[in-house]
Structure formats: C-alpha cells, structure tokens
Design an enzyme around this catalytic site. Structure first.
Site, PDB file in Angstrom:
ATOM      1  N   ASP A  59      11.998 -16.737   1.043  1.00  0.00           N
ATOM      2  CA  ASP A  59      12.496 -15.577   1.794  1.00  0.00           C
ATOM      3  C   ASP A  59      13.797 -15.160   1.110  1.00  0.00           C
ATOM      4  O   ASP A  59      14.801 -15.882   1.181  1.00  0.00           O
ATOM      5  CB  ASP A  59      12.747 -15.957   3.258  1.00  0.00           C
ATOM      6  CG  ASP A  59      13.312 -14.794   4.060  1.00  0.00           C
ATOM      7  OD1 ASP A  59      13.588 -13.718   3.474  1.00  0.00           O
ATOM      8  OD2 ASP A  59      13.483 -14.964   5.280  1.00  0.00           O
ATOM      9  N   SER A 139      14.469   2.097  -7.259  1.00  0.00           N
ATOM     10  CA  SER A 139      13.381   3.053  -6.985  1.00  0.00           C
ATOM     11  C   SER A 139      13.828   4.406  -7.506  1.00  0.00           C
ATOM     12  O   SER A 139      15.038   4.629  -7.707  1.00  0.00           O
ATOM     13  CB  SER A 139      13.156   3.136  -5.468  1.00  0.00           C
ATOM     14  OG  SER A 139      12.351   4.240  -5.137  1.00  0.00           O
ATOM     15  N   TYR A 152      15.531   3.523   3.446  1.00  0.00           N
ATOM     16  CA  TYR A 152      15.023   2.971   2.177  1.00  0.00           C
ATOM     17  C   TYR A 152      15.832   3.539   1.010  1.00  0.00           C
ATOM     18  O   TYR A 152      16.262   2.794   0.116  1.00  0.00           O
ATOM     19  CB  TYR A 152      13.538   3.326   2.028  1.00  0.00           C
ATOM     20  CG  TYR A 152      12.907   2.808   0.754  1.00  0.00           C
ATOM     21  CD1 TYR A 152      12.492   1.489   0.649  1.00  0.00           C
ATOM     22  CD2 TYR A 152      12.722   3.652  -0.347  1.00  0.00           C
ATOM     23  CE1 TYR A 152      11.917   1.006  -0.518  1.00  0.00           C
ATOM     24  CE2 TYR A 152      12.139   3.182  -1.520  1.00  0.00           C
ATOM     25  CZ  TYR A 152      11.735   1.859  -1.597  1.00  0.00           C
ATOM     26  OH  TYR A 152      11.172   1.390  -2.756  1.00  0.00           O
ATOM     27  N   LYS A 156      18.168   1.505  -1.738  1.00  0.00           N
ATOM     28  CA  LYS A 156      17.922   1.528  -3.181  1.00  0.00           C
ATOM     29  C   LYS A 156      19.117   2.104  -3.946  1.00  0.00           C
ATOM     30  O   LYS A 156      19.370   1.704  -5.085  1.00  0.00           O
ATOM     31  CB  LYS A 156      16.629   2.292  -3.480  1.00  0.00           C
ATOM     32  CG  LYS A 156      15.386   1.566  -2.962  1.00  0.00           C
ATOM     33  CD  LYS A 156      15.258   0.167  -3.578  1.00  0.00           C
ATOM     34  CE  LYS A 156      13.987  -0.543  -3.182  1.00  0.00           C
ATOM     35  NZ  LYS A 156      13.838  -1.862  -3.851  1.00  0.00           N
TER      36      LYS A 156
HETATM   37  N1  LIG Z   1       5.084   0.770  -5.427  1.00  0.00           N
HETATM   38  C1  LIG Z   1       5.899   1.786  -5.553  1.00  0.00           C
HETATM   39  O1  LIG Z   1       5.448   2.930  -5.662  1.00  0.00           O
HETATM   40  C2  LIG Z   1       7.385   1.566  -5.581  1.00  0.00           C
HETATM   41  C3  LIG Z   1       8.201   2.655  -5.921  1.00  0.00           C
HETATM   42  C4  LIG Z   1       9.576   2.458  -5.975  1.00  0.00           C
HETATM   43  C5  LIG Z   1      10.116   1.199  -5.766  1.00  0.00           C
HETATM   44  N2  LIG Z   1       9.299   0.148  -5.433  1.00  0.00           N
HETATM   45  C6  LIG Z   1       9.936  -1.159  -5.236  1.00  0.00           C
HETATM   46  O2  LIG Z   1       9.249  -2.114  -5.997  1.00  0.00           O
HETATM   47  C7  LIG Z   1       9.393  -3.412  -5.403  1.00  0.00           C
HETATM   48  C8  LIG Z   1       8.043  -4.048  -5.266  1.00  0.00           C
HETATM   49  O3  LIG Z   1       7.284  -3.323  -4.319  1.00  0.00           O
HETATM   50  P1  LIG Z   1       5.708  -3.091  -4.424  1.00  0.00           P
HETATM   51  O4  LIG Z   1       5.467  -1.653  -4.379  1.00  0.00           O
HETATM   52  O5  LIG Z   1       5.130  -3.919  -5.528  1.00  0.00           O
HETATM   53  O6  LIG Z   1       5.273  -3.631  -2.986  1.00  0.00           O
HETATM   54  P2  LIG Z   1       4.510  -4.924  -2.506  1.00  0.00           P
HETATM   55  O7  LIG Z   1       4.577  -4.853  -1.032  1.00  0.00           O
HETATM   56  O8  LIG Z   1       3.189  -5.047  -3.165  1.00  0.00           O
HETATM   57  O9  LIG Z   1       5.418  -6.115  -3.075  1.00  0.00           O
HETATM   58  C9  LIG Z   1       6.578  -6.574  -2.467  1.00  0.00           C
HETATM   59  C10 LIG Z   1       6.432  -8.048  -2.220  1.00  0.00           C
HETATM   60  O10 LIG Z   1       7.644  -8.537  -1.639  1.00  0.00           O
HETATM   61  C11 LIG Z   1       7.290  -9.516  -0.692  1.00  0.00           C
HETATM   62  N3  LIG Z   1       8.360  -9.702   0.272  1.00  0.00           N
HETATM   63  C12 LIG Z   1       8.654  -8.931   1.357  1.00  0.00           C
HETATM   64  N4  LIG Z   1       9.699  -9.439   2.024  1.00  0.00           N
HETATM   65  C13 LIG Z   1      10.094 -10.536   1.334  1.00  0.00           C
HETATM   66  C14 LIG Z   1      11.120 -11.489   1.524  1.00  0.00           C
HETATM   67  N5  LIG Z   1      11.966 -11.429   2.580  1.00  0.00           N
HETATM   68  N6  LIG Z   1      11.251 -12.495   0.620  1.00  0.00           N
HETATM   69  C15 LIG Z   1      10.398 -12.578  -0.421  1.00  0.00           C
HETATM   70  N7  LIG Z   1       9.399 -11.724  -0.652  1.00  0.00           N
HETATM   71  C16 LIG Z   1       9.255 -10.705   0.228  1.00  0.00           C
HETATM   72  C17 LIG Z   1       6.002  -9.019  -0.068  1.00  0.00           C
HETATM   73  O11 LIG Z   1       5.254 -10.051   0.548  1.00  0.00           O
HETATM   74  C18 LIG Z   1       5.299  -8.371  -1.250  1.00  0.00           C
HETATM   75  O12 LIG Z   1       4.358  -9.239  -1.866  1.00  0.00           O
HETATM   76  C19 LIG Z   1      10.119  -3.169  -4.075  1.00  0.00           C
HETATM   77  O13 LIG Z   1      11.504  -3.466  -4.230  1.00  0.00           O
HETATM   78  C20 LIG Z   1       9.912  -1.686  -3.825  1.00  0.00           C
HETATM   79  O14 LIG Z   1      10.918  -1.153  -3.012  1.00  0.00           O
HETATM   80  C21 LIG Z   1       7.947   0.316  -5.322  1.00  0.00           C
END
Ligand SMILES: NC(=O)c1ccc[n+]([C@@H]2O[C@H](COP(=O)([O-])OP(=O)(O)OC[C@H]3O[C@@H](n4cnc5c(N)ncnc54)[C@H](O)[C@@H]3O)[C@@H](O)[C@H]2O)c1
Length: 267
Positions: A59, A139, A152, A156
């Site tokens: 976590d 992001s 959010y 970021k």
């Molecule tokens: N996918 C997109 O389009 C996008 C765009 C901009 C930024 N992001 C950023 O990319 C990063 C990854 O996101 P993603 O899109 O792959 O989403 P995702 O939900 O697939 O991955 C995020 C992971 O973080 C884990 N998680 C959540 N809370 C947690 C905690 N307290 N401790 C440890 N792990 C935890 C979740 O279980 C999940 O597997 C994030 O920081 C997100 O804000 C994603």
C-alpha cells in the site's frame, strides 16, 4: 544509465501503465519488482512478463509498507537503482462540490503521499551511492487541469511539481528524476473511467488507447538518457500552448507599479 542488470521497482504494477513499465525494463534485462495493493494483480503481471519479475503486496500510502518492500526487494534482488512511483487512482468525472472529503483525501493519499513516501524511501541510499533514478507518473492532467476532474488534476500537478523540484536537488548527487505524463492509455483505470458506458463504445474507446508497454519503452529511454519530461501523447500540445499563453499574458505590471521583486535566498 544502462538499465541492464539494474534493480527496478514499479508500484501499481499489477496492470496498465505500471505493468507496461515493468515489461519494458524486463525486455532490457533489468531485475524487476512489481508491487500493487492487489497481490493477485501483481502476481498475474509478474507471471505474464516472466524473466524473473517478482511480485509484492504494497500500500503506497503506508510508510510501514514502503519499509517492508524496500527490505524484501533488497534481499531478493539487491539495492534499488530505479524506483517508478506509478500507483494512482482517479475519481469519476463529477462537479467539484460533489466530491466528498473522503474521496479528496484518498486521491491525495495514493497519488501524492504515495509518491512522497516512495521518493523518500530511496533518496538517502541513492544519494549515498551517487546513482539512481526516480520516475514519477503524473498525467496529461499534471500539465492541463480538466473540468470535473479537479482533484485528480490537482494531485497530478503536485506530482509534476514535486518531481521537477527534486530533479534539481538530486542532480548534484548523480540521481536522476523523470516525470511521465500519460494521456489515454489502456488500463483498468481508463476503461472504467466512464461508468455505464455501453460495451461496444467501451471496446471502441479501448481500441484507440495507447499500449502500456509503449509508454514503458519511453520510460526506459528517458532513464537511459536522464531525461526529465516524458511526453507520450504530444497531441495535447495545442491545448497546453493555450494555457501557457494565458499565463504568460498575465505577466504585466507588478501589483504596485514600480515595485522591484525581493527574492528568497536559495538554501
Ligand atoms: N491510463 C491512463 O490513461 C492514464 C492517464 C494519465 C495518467 N495515468 C496514471 O498512470 C498510473 C497508472 O494508472 P493505470 O491507468 O495503469 O491504472 P490501473 O488502475 O490499471 O493501475 C494502477 C494500479 O495501482 C494500484 N493501486 C491503487 N491504489 C494503490 C495503493 N494504495 N498502493 C499500491 N497500489 C495501488 C491498483 O491496484 C492498480 O493496479 C496512475 O498514476 C494514473 O493516474 C493513467
């Protein structure tokens, strides 16, 4: 940094972008640990990637969890060379006044406190060794705030600012910092962002999203080249220009005409 043989830790590696980052480092011969709040997610990605990737439950909001992960990775793989603070959560799009205090606290805890703890867990060792690299996942919304996505976006922006500040702090110690600014990329988060989307529309949107491993390879290139900004979706440039032009245009006279600004001495 040549990442081959280096120890890389990726948080939130149980899917989406984190799994793509882990996969890209593994392709280059790094020793990779993925952590996630869901051990099942982390283990599934470690198995999919193979090449000795290890999975740990974590976590990122908990200092105790960070200490346990540091010890476990050091025992199994060695000292951490690259930490990718990638775990993050979002909220459904909604007006600011509908966001509860609990939702605000939770987003800030995972997205900002988690990155703060991840940096501070490894900075002392990296400074002492005179090498290392930190990659923080921000992001596009860490450059461009989005309406109905205020909390959010704020989280970021905090990640972007923190990362840019410590980049300057850590450079004299041989430690690099990079910021990843993803746009839409295929993941559980992005696919679940609009609840109730009809299945066909969800599939069509998902098919247009970027592949996580493509971002991962961009992260690897940035670490190899010690590059600060990792812009995976350059199509946002026109919107960023509009935002920055409005800001530049506000730089006119000081509040009191003729005032000459005092500056804080740097520490
Ligand atoms: N996918 C997109 O389009 C996008 C765009 C901009 C930024 N992001 C950023 O990319 C990063 C990854 O996101 P993603 O899109 O792959 O989403 P995702 O939900 O697939 O991955 C995020 C992971 O973080 C884990 N998680 C959540 N809370 C947690 C905690 N307290 N401790 C440890 N792990 C935890 C979740 O279980 C999940 O597997 C994030 O920081 C997100 O804000 C994603």
């Amino acid at each position: 940094m040549d990442v081959s043989g280096k120890v890389v830790l990726v948080t939130g590696g149980g899917g989406g972008i984190g799994a793509g980052i882990a996969e890209a480092f593994a392709e280059k011969g790094a020793k990779v640990a993925v952590t996630d709040i869901s051990l099942d997610y982390a283990q599934a990605e470690a198995t999919r990637i193979g090449t000795g990737v290890i999975a740990l439950q974590q976590d990122v909001t908990s200092p105790e969890s960070w200490a346990q992960v540091k010890t476990a990775v050091e025992e199994r793989l060695g000292p951490v060379d690259v930490v990718c603070n990638n775990a993050g959560i979002s909220l459904p799009f909604k007006p600011m006044e509908e966001v509860s205090l609990e939702e605000f606290d939770r987003v800030m805890a995972v997205n900002v406190r988690g990155v703060f703890l991840g940096c501070n867990t490894f900075i002392p060792d990296m400074k002492a060794r005179g090498s290392g690299h930190i990659v923080n996942t921000s992001s596009v919304n860490g450059q461009l705030p989005h309406q109905t996505f205020a909390i959010y976006s704020a989280s970021k922006f905090a990640v972007s600012a923190l990362s840019e500040a410590i980049r300057d702090e850590l450079a004299p110690f041989g430690v690099g910092v990079s910021i990843l600014y993803p746009g839409l990329t295929r993941s559980r988060m992005s696919e679940g962002q609009i609840p109730g989307l009809p299945e066909e529309a969800r599939k069509a949107l998902s098919a247009m999203m970027m592949e996580p491993v493509w971002l991962g390879r961009a992260v690897v290139r940035a670490v190899e080249g010690n590059q600060l900004h990792i812009v995976s979706h350059p199509d946002h440039l026109p919107a960023l220009k509009v935002r920055m032009d409005a800001l530049y245009a506000a730089f006119g006279e000081p509040a009191q005409p003729g005032y000459v600004a005092a500056r804080m001495p740097t520490a």
